[in-house]
Structures are given as C-alpha cells and as structure tokens.
Design a protein around this motif. Structure first.
Motif, PDB file in Angstrom:
ATOM      1  N   GLY A  67       0.792  -1.225   0.000  1.00  0.00           N
ATOM      2  CA  GLY A  67       0.000   0.000   0.000  1.00  0.00           C
ATOM      3  C   GLY A  67       0.815   1.261   0.000  1.00  0.00           C
ATOM      4  O   GLY A  67       0.260   2.359  -0.046  1.00  0.00           O
ATOM      5  N   MET A  68       2.146   1.147   0.070  1.00  0.00           N
ATOM      6  CA  MET A  68       3.011   2.333   0.044  1.00  0.00           C
ATOM      7  C   MET A  68       3.842   2.338  -1.233  1.00  0.00           C
ATOM      8  O   MET A  68       4.131   1.288  -1.821  1.00  0.00           O
ATOM      9  CB  MET A  68       3.945   2.350   1.261  1.00  0.00           C
ATOM     10  N   ASP A  69       4.252   3.502  -1.646  1.00  0.00           N
ATOM     11  CA  ASP A  69       5.116   3.654  -2.819  1.00  0.00           C
ATOM     12  C   ASP A  69       6.485   3.034  -2.491  1.00  0.00           C
ATOM     13  O   ASP A  69       7.123   3.416  -1.497  1.00  0.00           O
ATOM     14  CB  ASP A  69       5.263   5.142  -3.135  1.00  0.00           C
ATOM     15  N   PRO A  70       6.969   2.079  -3.314  1.00  0.00           N
ATOM     16  CA  PRO A  70       8.270   1.433  -3.028  1.00  0.00           C
ATOM     17  C   PRO A  70       9.412   2.427  -2.907  1.00  0.00           C
ATOM     18  O   PRO A  70      10.305   2.243  -2.080  1.00  0.00           O
ATOM     19  CB  PRO A  70       8.463   0.499  -4.231  1.00  0.00           C
ATOM     20  N   ASP A  71       9.400   3.480  -3.740  1.00  0.00           N
ATOM     21  CA  ASP A  71      10.493   4.461  -3.666  1.00  0.00           C
ATOM     22  C   ASP A  71      10.491   5.165  -2.311  1.00  0.00           C
ATOM     23  O   ASP A  71      11.557   5.456  -1.744  1.00  0.00           O
ATOM     24  CB  ASP A  71      10.351   5.492  -4.786  1.00  0.00           C
ATOM     25  N   GLU A  72       9.265   5.467  -1.765  1.00  0.00           N
ATOM     26  CA  GLU A  72       9.190   6.110  -0.457  1.00  0.00           C
ATOM     27  C   GLU A  72       9.692   5.175   0.633  1.00  0.00           C
ATOM     28  O   GLU A  72      10.370   5.597   1.578  1.00  0.00           O
ATOM     29  CB  GLU A  72       7.742   6.528  -0.157  1.00  0.00           C
ATOM     30  N   ILE A  73       9.344   3.889   0.490  1.00  0.00           N
ATOM     31  CA  ILE A  73       9.802   2.909   1.480  1.00  0.00           C
ATOM     32  C   ILE A  73      11.328   2.844   1.484  1.00  0.00           C
ATOM     33  O   ILE A  73      11.981   2.871   2.544  1.00  0.00           O
ATOM     34  CB  ILE A  73       9.195   1.520   1.180  1.00  0.00           C
ATOM     35  N   ILE A  74      11.905   2.753   0.290  1.00  0.00           N
ATOM     36  CA  ILE A  74      13.365   2.655   0.184  1.00  0.00           C
ATOM     37  C   ILE A  74      14.028   3.909   0.747  1.00  0.00           C
ATOM     38  O   ILE A  74      15.032   3.852   1.475  1.00  0.00           O
ATOM     39  CB  ILE A  74      13.770   2.418  -1.284  1.00  0.00           C
ATOM     40  N   ALA A  75      13.447   5.079   0.445  1.00  0.00           N
ATOM     41  CA  ALA A  75      14.018   6.336   0.948  1.00  0.00           C
ATOM     42  C   ALA A  75      13.964   6.385   2.468  1.00  0.00           C
ATOM     43  O   ALA A  75      14.934   6.807   3.123  1.00  0.00           O
ATOM     44  CB  ALA A  75      13.262   7.518   0.336  1.00  0.00           C
ATOM     45  N   ASP A  76      12.800   5.950   3.065  1.00  0.00           N
ATOM     46  CA  ASP A  76      12.679   5.946   4.522  1.00  0.00           C
ATOM     47  C   ASP A  76      13.677   4.975   5.149  1.00  0.00           C
ATOM     48  O   ASP A  76      14.328   5.292   6.174  1.00  0.00           O
ATOM     49  CB  ASP A  76      11.260   5.556   4.930  1.00  0.00           C
ATOM     50  N   MET A  77      13.792   3.778   4.543  1.00  0.00           N
ATOM     51  CA  MET A  77      14.713   2.789   5.080  1.00  0.00           C
ATOM     52  C   MET A  77      16.161   3.306   5.023  1.00  0.00           C
ATOM     53  O   MET A  77      16.942   3.127   5.972  1.00  0.00           O
ATOM     54  CB  MET A  77      14.597   1.476   4.295  1.00  0.00           C
ATOM     55  N   PHE A  78      16.508   3.954   3.913  1.00  0.00           N
ATOM     56  CA  PHE A  78      17.882   4.469   3.756  1.00  0.00           C
ATOM     57  C   PHE A  78      18.154   5.553   4.796  1.00  0.00           C
ATOM     58  O   PHE A  78      19.225   5.568   5.419  1.00  0.00           O
ATOM     59  CB  PHE A  78      18.084   5.004   2.333  1.00  0.00           C
ATOM     60  N   ARG A  79      17.204   6.469   4.986  1.00  0.00           N
ATOM     61  CA  ARG A  79      17.429   7.530   5.960  1.00  0.00           C
ATOM     62  C   ARG A  79      17.613   6.959   7.365  1.00  0.00           C
ATOM     63  O   ARG A  79      18.411   7.473   8.159  1.00  0.00           O
ATOM     64  CB  ARG A  79      16.222   8.489   5.958  1.00  0.00           C
ATOM     65  N   ASN A  80      16.912   5.880   7.670  1.00  0.00           N
ATOM     66  CA  ASN A  80      17.054   5.267   8.991  1.00  0.00           C
ATOM     67  C   ASN A  80      18.458   4.694   9.195  1.00  0.00           C
ATOM     68  O   ASN A  80      18.978   4.679  10.327  1.00  0.00           O
ATOM     69  CB  ASN A  80      16.016   4.163   9.175  1.00  0.00           C
ATOM     70  N   GLN A  81      19.062   4.179   8.124  1.00  0.00           N
ATOM     71  CA  GLN A  81      20.366   3.550   8.243  1.00  0.00           C
ATOM     72  C   GLN A  81      21.520   4.557   8.095  1.00  0.00           C
ATOM     73  O   GLN A  81      22.609   4.357   8.643  1.00  0.00           O
ATOM     74  CB  GLN A  81      20.523   2.445   7.191  1.00  0.00           C
ATOM     75  N   ASP A  82      21.281   5.629   7.360  1.00  0.00           N
ATOM     76  CA  ASP A  82      22.315   6.661   7.183  1.00  0.00           C
ATOM     77  C   ASP A  82      22.281   7.563   8.406  1.00  0.00           C
ATOM     78  O   ASP A  82      21.781   8.676   8.399  1.00  0.00           O
ATOM     79  CB  ASP A  82      22.028   7.464   5.913  1.00  0.00           C
ATOM     80  N   ARG A  83      22.925   7.097   9.445  1.00  0.00           N
ATOM     81  CA  ARG A  83      22.756   7.726  10.735  1.00  0.00           C
ATOM     82  C   ARG A  83      23.483   9.069  10.841  1.00  0.00           C
ATOM     83  O   ARG A  83      23.072   9.930  11.597  1.00  0.00           O
ATOM     84  CB  ARG A  83      23.204   6.770  11.831  1.00  0.00           C
ATOM     85  N   ASN A  84      24.610   9.228  10.101  1.00  0.00           N
ATOM     86  CA  ASN A  84      25.300  10.509  10.157  1.00  0.00           C
ATOM     87  C   ASN A  84      24.888  11.449   9.036  1.00  0.00           C
ATOM     88  O   ASN A  84      25.453  12.538   8.861  1.00  0.00           O
ATOM     89  CB  ASN A  84      26.813  10.311  10.132  1.00  0.00           C
ATOM     90  N   LYS A  85      23.929  10.991   8.221  1.00  0.00           N
ATOM     91  CA  LYS A  85      23.308  11.800   7.169  1.00  0.00           C
ATOM     92  C   LYS A  85      24.326  12.340   6.158  1.00  0.00           C
ATOM     93  O   LYS A  85      24.220  13.459   5.657  1.00  0.00           O
ATOM     94  CB  LYS A  85      22.530  12.989   7.777  1.00  0.00           C
ATOM     95  N   ASP A  86      25.310  11.437   5.801  1.00  0.00           N
ATOM     96  CA  ASP A  86      26.283  11.860   4.810  1.00  0.00           C
ATOM     97  C   ASP A  86      25.975  11.330   3.422  1.00  0.00           C
ATOM     98  O   ASP A  86      26.771  11.462   2.491  1.00  0.00           O
ATOM     99  CB  ASP A  86      27.692  11.438   5.229  1.00  0.00           C
TER     100      ASP A  86
END
Length: 563
Positions: free
Chosen positions: A521-540
């Motif tokens: 029910g969610m856009d796959p690109d949004e899911i991937i972006a959310d997952m990536f932001r969660n793992q990129d902890r120093n936001k580089d």
C-alpha cells in the motif's frame, strides 16, 4: 257492509289512541301523546308522575311541581284514589292527560279536611315520568356490534365504558363523555348497581348497548343524590371501551414468522423493533413508525413495562406479532400521561427488526471457497474486497458495487469496524462469506451515517486480492533468512560505502526473488528512501558497515535500554 265494518274498526282503534275516553265515570283528555310508546300503564304497575290538581273552576289546591318531587304509587292496589287509579291506566311515559274525577271516585261526600269540600269533582293534570313492575327484568338492546368479537364481558371482569344515563322520560342525569373519561369497574363484584352488573354481561369491546334497569335493580327507594329520584327506572346507552380480567396474562396473537428462524430472543438480549400501540377499541396512542426510529431496549430486564418485557421474548428476527397487555402488566390504575388512561388494556403490533446479546461474537458462514488456497489473509495484510452491507430486515445500506470500486484495508490497522476486520481474516483470494456483526463490534449505540444505532449488520464479502503485510512499525521484512554478511551483500562494488541507488537495487531484488517483502500500500520508492534515511545515521548520503543494523536488532537494543 264489509266497508262499513272496516270503517267502524278503524274508528275504534283511532279512538283508543287519540280520543278522550270515559273510564267508569272518569273523563280522560289525552292532550299530549308521545310518538313512541313502548309501554302503557297496567294494573299492578308502579308509576312515578307529576300532577296539578284543580277544582272545576280552575283553582289549584295541590301540585307535585310546587313540592319539587314527583308522586310515586302502585296502580290497582287501592293505594291511589280510585279516579286516578282508573285514569292513569294505558298512559305512556311523557304523556300528558287531564283526568276529571267525580266525587264518588275522589274524596266523596266526606271531602278532605279543609282543602277538598264534600262532593267535589277534581281535575288532575298528569304527566307520566316512569312505569315499572316488580316482574320487570333488565332489558338490553344491542345498537351496534364490532365485526370481530373474541371476548365478551363475564363476571369478575374489569371494564371501562362510556355511557349516557337518562331517566325513563329522557332526562339526562349523568354522562361520562362530559367528564372526558370512562367509567371503570369490576363486574359482578358489587361495584355497580345490580342492573348494570347484569346489563354489561356478554358485551364486546366496541359494542354499544341500550340498557333499561328497573328501580329495584338500580337505586330503589333512596334514589341517588339530586339527579336520580326514588323509584326511578334508569336508561343507559353504553359503549364498551375496554375489557380484561385481573387474572389475565399477556396474549401473543397474529404471529407472522419469517421463513427461517435460527434464533429466538431471550432475556438479556438487546432488541430493536417497530410498533403500533393501540387500545382495544383500535385507537392509536403511540407508534414508532411516525418517529421513523425503532424502539431499542434490553428485554427481560425491567427496562420496559412487564408485559412488553415478557411479550418480546421468544421472537424471531423479522417476526411480526401482536401482544395484548392487561393493565396490571402495563401502566396499571395510574395510566401514563395524557395518552394512556388508568386500567387500560394495551395492544402492541410489533415488527422485530433485529436483536443481539452483548456476549455475541461475529457469525461467519463461508459460502464459497476456492479449491486451491495456499495463502490466507491475516493482520497487517493489505486486502481488496467486494462487499454488500444491509440490516437484518434486508434494508440495503452500502455496497462496493455502488461506485464500482473495490474496497481496500490493512487488517488490524483499525481502518474498518472491528467485526468486519475480524471477518476478513483467514480468507483465501476468491473466497466468499456471509457475516453477521453485532453492534458492539460494529457502529455501536450511536450508529453512523446511514446506520441506525445498535444495529446488527449483515455483510456479504468476497476477497479479490491479497498482499501479505509486514508487522506494525516495519517497512520491509525478510521472508527468508537475511544474508549472514548483509553489508557485503549491499556493497555491490565493495568500496565500503552503500549509496541510496545501490541500497534500492538490493531491496527491490530481494522482493522480486521472494526473499523479502515491503509494506503493502506504500510507494516502493518512499519505502526505500525511509529505510535508507534510517540507516544513514550521520546523514552523509551513504551507509557504512558501522551504521547498518536490522530493525530487529534495534528493537532489542531499545528494549534493553528501557529495562
């Protein structure tokens, strides 16, 4: 010759009614005769009459009118002066006549003290008010009767009736109509005069009856107050409004049962029903139909009057029944407000819309199941389904076919009513179900737009599509075991850094190969972006090995910190 005889007979008959006969030296002038004369005075009858007595010169020496009380006597027993005894014979009630009495049939040669000289002819102006005999019975005549009479008055019954009460001469002495309420009484228990006790027997509700009661079965020599004189025959026109017996129970009648009845109401159930409330004479005092709302209540628990509490038990959904409540199981002697008088029998025509019990659960009936069913719906799954929703009486509420659009929901996400969410679980694609949902798992007491409060709902469901979900708080889950060296699998070019492009390609590949599943029910690109932001902890903009953690591991660490 024959014509002459007929003429003589005719004249004799006419003279009997209209002429002024001489009866044994008594001259009678019948100057006012009523059109109807059901009864004439005979020897032995008791009479009540008014009179003026004058001498032949017109001078009055006695009058019952002046004394304000009619005279009462019995004919043929020597209790009246002989001339009146003779002159009153054949008289009708409301007839007026002058009776001229010669001295020898009045007070003779002696006279009557200083009032009537000896050998005086007297002239009596009489008006007959009443006539009766000790052999008389109560006379009843039915004026109108209802078409349907299932029950008639018996001794010990309690009745409510309207009446007009008159004396035999037509003088009105009492009426219930002016009081705006019925006369209410037990029959045969001494509450009424004996003649009324007898006259009411056998009456049907809605019947009107003419009852004539002789004085000795009415108020006799004492009369009653100023309105009913002593020795008065009473005439009542009675309309029977209501009838019951203090020993009556409720009566359930005119039942119309549905074709199918899998369950009957019991004490503790909550019922919605429509009703018309009437009295035994058919007059309506209340109806739920005019309010366009059912009456909703628990039954068998004292929330409604006793008779209704009992009469609503044992009913089927969709059933129509008539419940007749005696007053001691309704509103009793006090009645209810202005609409329901005291001691009224109540008739309720009921249509049971639905009922349920607070302990009820969802009822599910599978009407079709595909032969192959490897996957079934569960919590967190995204499903698409068709539905029809109606009330238990068949009233259609909603349907997915109305806008030709499939419905979708994530199970367990509180997106639909609890009963529907539960009903959609465990289904295969292509499966069809019929579901009954009690209100406490539906829209409750308040209802919803288009849905009445406390309504039991009937759903027809078909599961069209199913996408397996992920637990709450997750965007992606592994269907198979995750790679042992997850970062190395993500770092395709092995440079120690994973940008979002590499991360996205890897996730999509896992989904395509059936190794992992994204939140439906969610856009796959949004899911991937959310997952990536969660793992990129120093936001580089890249993920390194030290940053990568599975959500399961993060949850364990968070729980350990909280402890």
């Amino acid at each position: 010759m024959m014509l002459a005889r007929c003429l003589i007979v005719f004249l004799l008959k006419t003279c009997y009614v209209r002429c002024n006969p001489t009866i044994g030296d008594v001259v009678v002038d019948r100057y006012s005769i009523p059109k109807l004369c059901p009864r004439e005075v005979k020897s032995g009858d008791h009479v009540r009459y008014h009179y003026n007595v004058t001498f032949q010169d017109g001078k009055t020496f006695d009058s019952s009118y002046e004394r304000g009380a009619a005279s009462v006597g019995q004919t043929g027993q020597g209790r009246l002066i002989a001339g009146i005894d003779k002159g009153i014979q054949g008289m009708c009630v409301n007839e007026k006549r002058k009776v001229t009495v010669p001295p020898h049939l009045a007070y003779g040669s002696v006279g009557a003290g200083d009032v009537v000289p000896p050998d005086t002819t007297l002239v009596f102006d009489l008006m007959l008010l009443d006539v009766w005999n000790m052999a008389d019975l109560v006379v009843t005549k039915t004026l109108s009767t209802p078409q349907d009479c299932k029950r008639s008055v018996k001794r010990t019954d309690f009745v409510r009736y309207h009446f007009n009460g008159t004396l035999l001469d037509g003088t009105l002495f009492d009426t219930s109509y002016n009081k705006g309420q019925t006369h209410d009484s037990l029959v045969g228990e001494g509450w009424l005069i004996k003649g009324m006790d007898e006259g009411l027997l056998g009456m049907c509700v809605g019947e009107t009856r003419h009852i004539v009661i002789p004085p000795f079965l009415a108020y006799g020599q004492k009369g009653s107050g100023k309105e009913i004189p002593a020795q008065a025959t009473l005439v009542f026109d009675v309309l029977l409004v209501d009838l019951h017996n203090p020993k009556d129970d409720i009566l359930v009648d005119n039942q119309v049962l549905p074709e199918s009845c899998t369950r009957k109401s019991v004490a503790g159930d909550y019922m919605r029903y429509h009703y018309n409330g009437t009295f035994l004479n058919g007059l309506t005092f209340d109806t739920s139909y005019q309010r366009n709302n059912t009456y909703n209540t628990y039954i068998g628990m004292g929330y409604v009057i006793e008779g209704m509490d009992k009469g609503l038990q044992g009913a089927c959904i969709g059933e129509k029944r008539r419940v007749i409540l005696p007053p001691h199981m309704a509103y009793g002697e006090q009645g209810a407000g202005k609409d329901i008088p005291g001691s009224a029998v109540l008739v309720f025509d009921i249509h049971v819309i639905d009922f349920h019990n607070p302990k009820d659960t969802v009822e599910i009936q599978v009407t079709h199941k595909p032969k192959v069913c490897n996957v079934t719906s569960d919590v967190d799954d995204l499903i698409h389904y068709h539905y029809n929703c109606s009330l238990l009486d068949g009233t259609r509420l909603f349907s997915s076919s109305d806008d030709d659009n499939l419905q979708d929901t994530v199970l367990g996400a509180d997106k639909v009513i609890d009963g529907l969410d539960e009903s959609l679980r465990g289904m295969c694609v292509g499966e069809r179900r019929t579901v009954i949902i009690p209100p406490h798992m539906g829209h409750g007491e308040k209802g919803a737009t288009g849905v009445p409060g406390s309504a039991v709902l009937h759903f027809e469901l078909e599961l069209v599509d199913l996408q397996k979900g992920v637990p709450e708080g997750y965007l992606f889950v592994w269907v198979q075991d995750a790679p042992l060296e997850l970062f190395q699998a993500l770092d395709v070019n092995q440079n120690g850094e994973v940008p979002i492009e590499e991360f996205g390609e890897f996730i999509m590949q896992q989904v395509a190969e059936g190794k992992g599943r994204m939140k439906p029910g969610m856009d796959p690109d949004e899911i991937i972006a959310d997952m990536f932001r969660n793992q990129d902890r120093n936001k580089d903009g890249v993920i390194v090995a030290e940053e990568l953690k599975l959500k399961v591991e993060e949850d364990k660490e968070r729980m350990h910190e909280e402890l």
